[in-house]
Motif scaffolding. Structure first.
Motif, mmCIF file in Angstrom:
data_model
loop_
_atom_site.group_PDB
_atom_site.id
_atom_site.type_symbol
_atom_site.label_atom_id
_atom_site.label_comp_id
_atom_site.label_asym_id
_atom_site.label_seq_id
_atom_site.Cartn_x
_atom_site.Cartn_y
_atom_site.Cartn_z
ATOM 1 N N UNK A 268 28.672 33.248 49.000
ATOM 2 C CA UNK A 268 27.438 32.524 49.284
ATOM 3 C C UNK A 268 26.499 33.309 50.184
ATOM 4 N N UNK A 269 26.808 34.586 50.400
ATOM 5 C CA UNK A 269 25.951 35.435 51.208
ATOM 6 C C UNK A 269 25.322 36.551 50.382
ATOM 7 N N UNK A 270 25.466 36.500 49.049
ATOM 8 C CA UNK A 270 24.868 37.500 48.188
ATOM 9 C C UNK A 270 24.397 36.841 46.896
ATOM 10 N N UNK A 271 23.778 37.602 46.023
ATOM 11 C CA UNK A 271 23.194 37.053 44.792
ATOM 12 C C UNK A 271 24.247 36.360 43.948
ATOM 13 N N UNK A 272 23.802 35.316 43.248
ATOM 14 C CA UNK A 272 24.734 34.493 42.483
ATOM 15 C C UNK A 272 25.377 35.259 41.339
ATOM 16 N N UNK A 273 24.626 36.153 40.652
ATOM 17 C CA UNK A 273 25.213 36.877 39.529
ATOM 18 C C UNK A 273 26.288 37.852 39.995
ATOM 19 N N UNK A 274 26.021 38.530 41.105
ATOM 20 C CA UNK A 274 27.022 39.457 41.643
ATOM 21 C C UNK A 274 28.243 38.686 42.140
ATOM 22 N N UNK A 275 28.009 37.583 42.857
ATOM 23 C CA UNK A 275 29.127 36.781 43.365
ATOM 24 C C UNK A 275 29.950 36.211 42.226
ATOM 25 N N UNK A 276 29.309 35.795 41.141
ATOM 26 C CA UNK A 276 30.046 35.242 39.999
ATOM 27 C C UNK A 276 30.907 36.307 39.337
ATOM 28 N N UNK A 277 30.360 37.522 39.198
ATOM 29 C CA UNK A 277 31.141 38.606 38.593
ATOM 30 C C UNK A 277 32.363 38.940 39.436
ATOM 31 N N UNK A 278 32.189 38.995 40.749
ATOM 32 C CA UNK A 278 33.322 39.293 41.631
ATOM 33 C C UNK A 278 34.335 38.160 41.600
ATOM 34 N N UNK A 279 33.854 36.929 41.513
ATOM 35 C CA UNK A 279 34.772 35.790 41.451
ATOM 36 C C UNK A 279 35.603 35.829 40.173
ATOM 37 N N UNK A 280 34.987 36.172 39.050
ATOM 38 C CA UNK A 280 35.740 36.301 37.804
ATOM 39 C C UNK A 280 36.740 37.454 37.894
ATOM 40 N N UNK A 281 36.362 38.511 38.609
ATOM 41 C CA UNK A 281 37.288 39.633 38.790
ATOM 42 C C UNK A 281 38.513 39.188 39.582
ATOM 43 N N UNK A 388 46.950 42.604 43.718
ATOM 44 C CA UNK A 388 47.392 41.633 44.716
ATOM 45 C C UNK A 388 46.536 41.696 45.986
ATOM 46 N N UNK A 389 45.897 42.845 46.223
ATOM 47 C CA UNK A 389 45.069 42.998 47.416
ATOM 48 C C UNK A 389 43.673 42.401 47.246
ATOM 49 N N UNK A 390 43.323 41.978 46.037
ATOM 50 C CA UNK A 390 41.976 41.481 45.768
ATOM 51 C C UNK A 390 41.770 40.087 46.342
ATOM 52 N N UNK A 391 42.840 39.298 46.499
ATOM 53 C CA UNK A 391 42.699 37.912 46.933
ATOM 54 C C UNK A 391 42.181 37.844 48.368
ATOM 55 N N UNK A 392 41.168 37.006 48.620
ATOM 56 C CA UNK A 392 40.685 36.848 50.000
ATOM 57 C C UNK A 392 41.717 36.209 50.920
ATOM 58 N N UNK A 393 42.624 35.416 50.343
ATOM 59 C CA UNK A 393 43.612 34.693 51.145
ATOM 60 C C UNK A 393 44.962 35.394 51.087
ATOM 61 N N UNK A 394 45.513 35.693 52.249
ATOM 62 C CA UNK A 394 46.833 36.319 52.326
ATOM 63 C C UNK A 394 47.924 35.353 51.883
ATOM 64 N N UNK A 395 47.733 34.048 52.124
ATOM 65 C CA UNK A 395 48.743 33.063 51.745
ATOM 66 C C UNK A 395 48.949 33.020 50.235
ATOM 67 N N UNK A 396 47.853 33.040 49.461
ATOM 68 C CA UNK A 396 47.994 33.031 48.011
ATOM 69 C C UNK A 396 48.618 34.331 47.517
ATOM 70 N N UNK A 397 48.282 35.452 48.145
ATOM 71 C CA UNK A 397 48.852 36.736 47.735
ATOM 72 C C UNK A 397 50.371 36.731 47.868
ATOM 73 N N UNK A 398 50.894 36.121 48.936
ATOM 74 C CA UNK A 398 52.346 36.038 49.109
ATOM 75 C C UNK A 398 52.963 35.180 48.017
ATOM 76 N N UNK A 399 52.308 34.070 47.686
ATOM 77 C CA UNK A 399 52.832 33.184 46.626
ATOM 78 C C UNK A 399 52.915 33.919 45.299
#
Length: 483
Positions: A268-281, A388-399
């Motif tokens: 939510x701090x950058x353009x919506x198209x770029x954020x959407x592409x990264x989210x899909x990644x 596995x390093x792409x996830x913003x949350x360390x908790x989900x990465x462990x799961x």
């Protein structure tokens, strides 16, 4: 002159404190007498700041107030030192001293909040770094964290409810919410779980995280934790509830969804198209991290006909001379990478990254040259680790790291059928989870068109019906009274 009954009451308080804290070598009982007026200042060594000029003003005020109104004299005088309040019971006396505050005793006891600050200054975020966005992070002080949230949400509806949890530690806890925005049933559920908890110690927010989990037999986190004030502020605006624990920079947030651990505040701090592409990644990386080794094993062991002929010949040539089956080969590489990852985390930052990177390169190359593993297996495991390093949350990465071994085992036994069975069971398990009464897969199950659209892509802020990620999940009724 003071009455005999006042002197006896004062000495009774002093004797009680000495009896309860006789073993404390750092206990200071400092009597100061001026004009036959003796006041006792009680505190622990190096925990409060008493200045001589403040004491002079205090005694002048005390004498004035004693002549004017005896029943409120001490409290009014103590206000010259700092924020003060009367203490009624021996338990209050002990809490004041053990919480590094000043206890003033005359014919009654008053707590004065002039304790020293032993916590570190506000620093940068360490666990959820972003390219663009706020840098400041919560600290170990509940007071500082509370002030940081007030700085971001200058809203009269921002409420803090104080609790003291841990029979042995007496830890300060703040339950934070926006009145009129969060659902009352969610707030009541959180408060009930915390107040009814019989827990001896609260040393970190995870101690309370287990109390807020609805279903404990799961590898997925159902309580979100973060050290970013902007994430907590956004969550409060969505109607969620935050729990601040003294002694830790990690603040809890409930309810939470699975997609909270995939999305980042930077979306939510950058353009919506770029954020959407990264989210899909990130979504793609989830499946790569979870299934890549399992799919590789299933194809090479059970479904060779799916692999192109040229690639199949290349894989067969690489595995020529490898003494281990594919299952043992992938387990060997996965465990090695996990060891390197943990070593990099525990070592000092100056050498931790170097050890993990160099160790992976050296061990991978040495293992291939020694004929222990194939080149393809090194590539597969490396891609999996990077994803596995792409996830913003360390908790989900462990799961995901734990579930990866389950899918590897299923693939080695039943091939793609085992992977499909594992995915069905995984989806079924996710649909049974909830966080404080909110379905873990809200937006998908149950399906919500507005929610579903914002889970995969990030809409432009001026085109969205709601301000934040899943505001619709906790949306207010058309007419809602304040909590």
């Amino acid at each position: 002159m003071r009455k005999q009954v006042d002197i006896e009451q004062t000495m009774a308080i002093i004797d009680k404190i000495k009896k309860d804290l006789y073993h404390r070598e750092d206990l200071v009982i400092r009597p100061i007498t001026v004009n036959d007026q003796t006041v006792y200042f009680i505190y622990l060594t190096n925990t409060v700041e008493l200045k001589s000029e403040d004491l002079q003003v205090f005694f002048i005020r005390l004498l004035v107030e004693k002549k004017r109104a005896k029943e409120t004299g001490l409290l009014q005088a103590c206000l010259q030192l700092g924020p003060s309040e009367k203490q009624q019971t021996p338990h209050d006396y002990l809490n004041t001293i053990l919480n590094h505050q000043l206890l003033v005793v005359y014919d009654e006891a008053v707590r004065v909040n002039i304790g020293k600050n032993f916590h570190r200054a506000i620093g940068e975020v360490k666990t959820q770094e972003v390219v663009r966005g706020p840098r400041e992070a919560f600290t170990e002080s509940v007071v500082v964290n509370q002030a940081m949230l007030r700085e971001r949400l200058k809203n009269k509806q921002l409420m803090f409810q104080s609790l003291t949890l841990g029979t042995e530690t007496g830890t300060d806890v703040k339950v934070v919410y926006l009145a009129g925005v969060c659902k009352k049933e969610h707030l009541d559920d959180v408060l009930k779980r915390l107040k009814e908890a019989q827990i001896a110690a609260v040393l970190e927010s995870h101690y309370l995280e287990t109390l807020l989990e609805t279903k404990v037999k799961t590898v997925f986190p159902t309580v979100y934790n973060t050290e970013r004030p902007d994430v907590i502020a956004a969550g409060l605006l969505e109607g969620r509830i935050a729990v601040i624990v003294d002694g830790t920079p990690f603040v809890l947030l409930v309810p939470c969804l699975l997609f909270d651990f995939i999305q980042s505040s930077e979306d939510y701090y950058q353009r919506s198209d770029i954020a959407s592409a990264i989210r899909m990644l990130r979504v793609l990386s989830l499946f790569i991290a979870l299934l890549t080794p399992a799919v590789f094993i299933a194809l090479t062991l059970f479904h060779q006909e799916v692999i192109p002929t040229a690639l199949l010949v290349s894989l067969a040539a690489q595995r020529e001379g490898i003494p281990f089956p594919a299952l043992l080969e992938v387990l060997l590489m996965e465990i090695t990478f996990e060891l390197l990852r943990e070593a990099g985390v525990r070592l000092p930052s100056a050498v931790g990254s170097a050890v993990s990177i160099v160790g992976a390169l050296v061990l991978g190359q040495a293992a291939v040259e020694a004929g222990i593993v194939s080149n393809a297996m090194v590539i597969i495991v490396s891609i999996t680790a990077i994803s596995n390093f792409v996830f913003p949350s360390y908790d989900l990465a462990i799961s995901i790291r734990l579930l990866r071994f389950v899918f590897i085992l299923l693939a080695s036994l039943f091939g793609l059928v085992g992977i499909t069975l594992g995915l069905v069971l995984l989806v079924h398990h996710l649909t049974t989870l909830d966080s404080i009464g909110v379905s873990y897969l809200t937006g998908i199950a149950p399906y919500d068109e507005t929610a579903h659209a914002d889970l995969w892509v990030r809409k432009r802020l001026d085109k969205r019906q709601h301000l934040f990620t899943i505001r619709h999940v906790f949306k207010r009724d058309k007419v809602r009274k304040g909590v």
